[in-house]
Design an enzyme around this catalytic site. Structure first.
Site, PDB file in Angstrom:
ATOM      1  N   HIS A 170      17.007 -36.676  -9.243  1.00 47.42           N
ATOM      2  CA  HIS A 170      16.298 -37.136  -8.043  1.00 47.42           C
ATOM      3  C   HIS A 170      14.821 -36.742  -8.073  1.00 47.42           C
ATOM      4  CE1 HIS A 170      20.066 -38.423  -6.321  1.00 47.42           C
ATOM      5  NE2 HIS A 170      20.585 -37.254  -6.675  1.00 47.42           N
ATOM      6  N   LYS A 199       5.883  -4.199  -4.171  1.00 47.61           N
ATOM      7  CA  LYS A 199       7.333  -4.052  -4.113  1.00 47.61           C
ATOM      8  C   LYS A 199       7.882  -4.233  -2.711  1.00 47.61           C
ATOM      9  CE  LYS A 199      11.320  -3.056  -5.970  1.00 47.61           C
ATOM     10  NZ  LYS A 199      11.921  -4.178  -6.708  1.00 47.61           N
ATOM     11  N   GLY A 227      -0.791  -1.152   6.272  1.00 44.12           N
ATOM     12  CA  GLY A 227      -0.441  -2.051   7.378  1.00 44.12           C
ATOM     13  C   GLY A 227      -1.602  -2.954   7.738  1.00 44.12           C
ATOM     14  N   GLU A 263      16.783 -17.777  -9.012  1.00 41.88           N
ATOM     15  CA  GLU A 263      16.397 -16.399  -9.304  1.00 41.88           C
ATOM     16  C   GLU A 263      15.776 -16.289 -10.699  1.00 41.88           C
ATOM     17  OE1 GLU A 263      15.888 -13.813  -7.728  1.00 41.88           O
ATOM     18  OE2 GLU A 263      16.071 -12.158  -9.126  1.00 41.88           O
ATOM     19  N   CYS A 277       0.845  -1.180   0.000  1.00 37.35           N
ATOM     20  CA  CYS A 277       0.000   0.000   0.000  1.00 37.35           C
ATOM     21  C   CYS A 277       0.889   1.241   0.000  1.00 37.35           C
ATOM     22  CB  CYS A 277      -0.945   0.103   1.188  1.00 37.35           C
ATOM     23  SG  CYS A 277      -2.080  -1.269   1.346  1.00 37.35           S
TER      24      CYS A 277
HETATM   25  C1  F6R Z   1      11.331 -10.619  -6.526  1.00 41.96           C
HETATM   26  C2  F6R Z   1      11.152  -9.650  -5.482  1.00 41.96           C
HETATM   27  C3  F6R Z   1      10.851 -10.126  -4.106  1.00 41.96           C
HETATM   28  C4  F6R Z   1      11.741  -9.380  -3.103  1.00 41.96           C
HETATM   29  C5  F6R Z   1      11.357  -9.754  -1.673  1.00 41.96           C
HETATM   30  C6  F6R Z   1      12.282  -9.117  -0.674  1.00 41.96           C
HETATM   31  O1  F6R Z   1      11.636 -10.030  -7.740  1.00 41.96           O
HETATM   32  O2  F6R Z   1      11.247  -8.486  -5.712  1.00 41.96           O
HETATM   33  O3  F6R Z   1      11.012 -11.498  -4.003  1.00 41.96           O
HETATM   34  O4  F6R Z   1      13.070  -9.716  -3.369  1.00 41.96           O
HETATM   35  O5  F6R Z   1      10.046  -9.355  -1.435  1.00 41.96           O
HETATM   36  O6  F6R Z   1      12.233  -7.732  -0.749  1.00 41.96           O
HETATM   37  P1  F6R Z   1      13.345  -6.834  -0.088  1.00 41.96           P
HETATM   38  O7  F6R Z   1      14.618  -7.104  -0.793  1.00 41.96           O
HETATM   39  O8  F6R Z   1      12.863  -5.438  -0.289  1.00 41.96           O
HETATM   40  O9  F6R Z   1      13.414  -7.219   1.357  1.00 41.96           O
END
Ligand code: F6R
Length: 617
Positions: A513, A612, A102, A490, A2
């Site tokens: 496996h 994000k 939150g 990744e 948010c």
């Molecule tokens: C994947 C991605 C998420 C973050 C994860 C941790 O592309 O962006 O998996 O890596 O949410 O976020 P941070 O690094 O901000 O703690």
């Protein structure tokens, strides 16, 4: 998760809040809303969907004038994304309005209590409960808004960054934070104030910002000042104004179609910025204040525990290889969310490294707090300056990737690996586990990585062709060994999160496996098979895939011929040391996921269900 934005001052609030919400949309994009006050009327408009949907609706339904405004872009926690659950939420009297980032954990019991007092609720959200609790407290105890917010917050359990406004007191906005970030921008003449989850909504208006700490609240008064207090005991906190280092250009797309693509291409610069001033090749030293000042603690540590989530966890796995390989320090890498809830054995002889791009990830923050409570030394590796994790750590090193806005992490990953490599090398030197010539070779190679990343980016056209062939498959497998096993994880994560194609990463040797059963002529398998590091073994794995008719996409070292004869496609990366190879092999995997997602018409920068910064557990 948010994003919240607010404005109070002489300008029209609407364009500031709307543009601010667009910049914060990376934090959540299920629904959006705005509340404006024009001196007489409180006008609220909100909708399921994105900020552009909100714009269309608001422009139709409300007059957009007003010098006070708050807005919200949501990542749903309580209640599905719909118009009613969208923020802002208005209290039963219609006087108070709130935006919230939150979770209020004890909202259900508070809601029941409020219902017995005659309150009704339109939404399923915890936030509507909070605004009515504030209203009830205000009414019962005849309090001013600031005091009522404070009393109410002392009754709730959970996490919040909130902004609250009372239409009968239009000259002030009350904000508070616990566990979710909140920045206040102070206009040049101190006659206007901006509120936001991060500073990006207001950087073109002011470079002066105050970051609230956890358990602090502020009363922001138009034409006056801000007063910051502790929520618990009402004690006054000094206002510490910081000068912002980011600029507008950094948070715009700069001619790229997507932030993700821009950020992929920014990696040469981001990696250079991250080692600049730290890697001093001519002097053959690495200088990192956070490590230097705590060298004894690092050298005496029983082990290093790395905690992180998602992509940052993958960077942690790469770091495990490099710390153990070069510095011979035992390392454990943990998902922060598991670590915090599994009663881990940890004590004052442990060093915990927390990795986080945003510096706000709730699970990583909680893992830090747990480790600190057991006496461990905490070192933070964050990108966002002044973030909660950076502040909570005992020491740390920033990655200097610049703002990362695409939800899928790219440059954060490679800059995290860069910082962690520098730390490992510095410790290895101090411990004497690396020879001086090896150390110099590492410095030289690391310094050449940005130009090699540039070269790796030149495979874009080849990758687009491969993407076009495989964009419609349902499953992908990614394989790597050693340092490149985390890169396989990744690569798979990148593909699933933005294209919604199922993908799994595995250590190449583990294939037999279990996952080998998945392989048939329809299954594309991305195999990282660079020259240094288990090359022959990986070639054998490729043979095994070939025998089962799997489609092989090999990530190989420039000039490779052996894998080329076996694979259906190859993507070349420049040669480097095995320990640094993740910085190059990850580039084609980022581009592969990007192009597939674009070809499938997916929202690359804002993939569904994601946000994000994950500030809820
Ligand atoms: C994947 C991605 C998420 C973050 C994860 C941790 O592309 O962006 O998996 O890596 O949410 O976020 P941070 O690094 O901000 O703690």
């Amino acid at each position: 998760m948010c994003g919240i934005v607010g404005y109070i001052g002489p300008r029209e609030a609407y364009p500031i809040v709307i543009e601010g919400l667009k910049r914060l949309e990376y934090r959540g994009y299920d629904s959006a809303g705005i509340a404006l006050f024009d001196g007489e009327n409180l006008k609220v408009s909100k909708t399921k969907g994105k900020v552009v949907d909100l714009e269309a609706i608001a422009e139709k339904n409300i007059t957009l004038s007003g010098n006070v405004g708050i807005g919200h872009t949501r990542w749903a926690t309580h209640g599905i994304p719909n118009d009613v659950n969208s923020h802002p939420h208005v209290s039963n009297s219609g006087d108070l309005v709130i935006i919230h980032n939150g979770i209020i954990e004890n909202y259900e019991s508070i809601k029941q209590e409020l219902i017995t007092r005659g309150y009704t609720f339109k939404s399923d959200t915890d936030t509507e409960v909070l605004i009515n609790l504030i209203e009830e407290v205000k009414k019962q105890e005849n309090l001013k808004l600031g005091k009522a917010v404070q009393v109410a917050l002392n009754q709730v359990i959970g996490a919040y960054a909130i902004a609250v406004f009372d239409k009968n007191k239009p000259e002030e906005i009350v904000v508070a934070r616990l566990g979710s970030p909140l920045a206040i921008g102070i206009g040049d003449n101190e006659d206007e104030f901006f509120i936001a989850s991060d500073a990006s909504p207001f950087i073109e208006y002011t470079k002066n910002a105050v970051y609230l700490e956890d358990e602090e609240m502020a009363i922001i008064r138009f034409h006056k000042d801000i007063k910051i207090r502790k929520i618990k005991d009402d004690s006054v906190v000094d206002t510490y104004v910081q000068e912002l280092q980011i600029n507008l250009e950094q948070i715009e797309k700069g001619g790229y179609d997507h932030f993700m693509l821009k950020e992929i291409h920014e990696q040469p610069k981001a990696i250079t910025d991250t080692y600049r001033g730290r890697l001093l090749r001519n002097e053959a030293i690495i200088k990192m204040a956070g490590v230097e000042d705590n060298m004894k603690t690092f050298l005496n540590a029983n082990r290093i525990i790395i905690v992180a989530c998602g992509t940052s966890w993958h960077a942690g796995l790469v770091a495990e290889y490099i710390f153990e390989d070069l510095a011979r320090i035992p390392v454990e890498v943990e998902y922060a969310s598991e670590f915090r809830y599994r009663n881990p054995v940890i004590n004052e002889n442990d060093v915990l490294i927390a990795i986080s791009q945003s510096g706000e990830t709730a699970d990583t923050l909680a893992a830090i707090k747990l480790a600190k409570s057991k006496g461990a030394f905490v070192f933070g590796v964050c990108n966002v300056v002044g973030s909660s994790i950076a502040r909570e750590s005992d020491a740390g090193a920033y990655t200097h990737a610049g703002p990362e806005i695409g939800v899928a992490s790219t440059k954060a990953f490679t800059t995290q690996i860069t910082v962690l490599t520098l730390i490992a090398l510095r410790l290895a030197r101090a411990k004497g586990t690396i020879s001086s010539s090896d150390f110099r070779t590492h410095l030289l190679e690391l310094e050449m990585i940005p130009s090699k990343v540039e070269k790796a980016l030149l495979s874009d056209e080849n990758i687009q062709t491969i993407s076009n062939i495989y964009k419609d498959v349902d499953h992908f497998l990614y394989l790597g060994r050693g340092y490149n096993f985390p890169v396989a994880l990744e690569g798979a994560l990148k593909l699933k999160e933005i294209s919604y194609i199922h993908a799994e990463g595995y250590p190449a040797a583990e294939m037999k496996h279990g996952p080998i059963a998945l392989i048939d002529e329809n299954m594309p398998i991305v195999v990282i098979a660079t020259k240094k590091g288990h090359y022959e073994k990986v070639v054998s794995n490729i043979q095994e895939i070939k025998s089962r008719k799997g489609k092989i996409i090999g990530i190989v070292t420039e000039g490779d011929t052996q894998v080329r004869t076996l694979a259906d496609h190859v993507i070349e990366v420049p040669e480097t040391l095995e320990s640094l190879s993740p910085l190059l092999t990850t580039i084609p995997l980022q581009l592969l996921s990007y192009h597939i997602a674009v070809m499938l018409n997916k929202n690359v920068d804002q993939p569904r269900n994601l946000a994000k910064s994950v500030t809820v557990e």
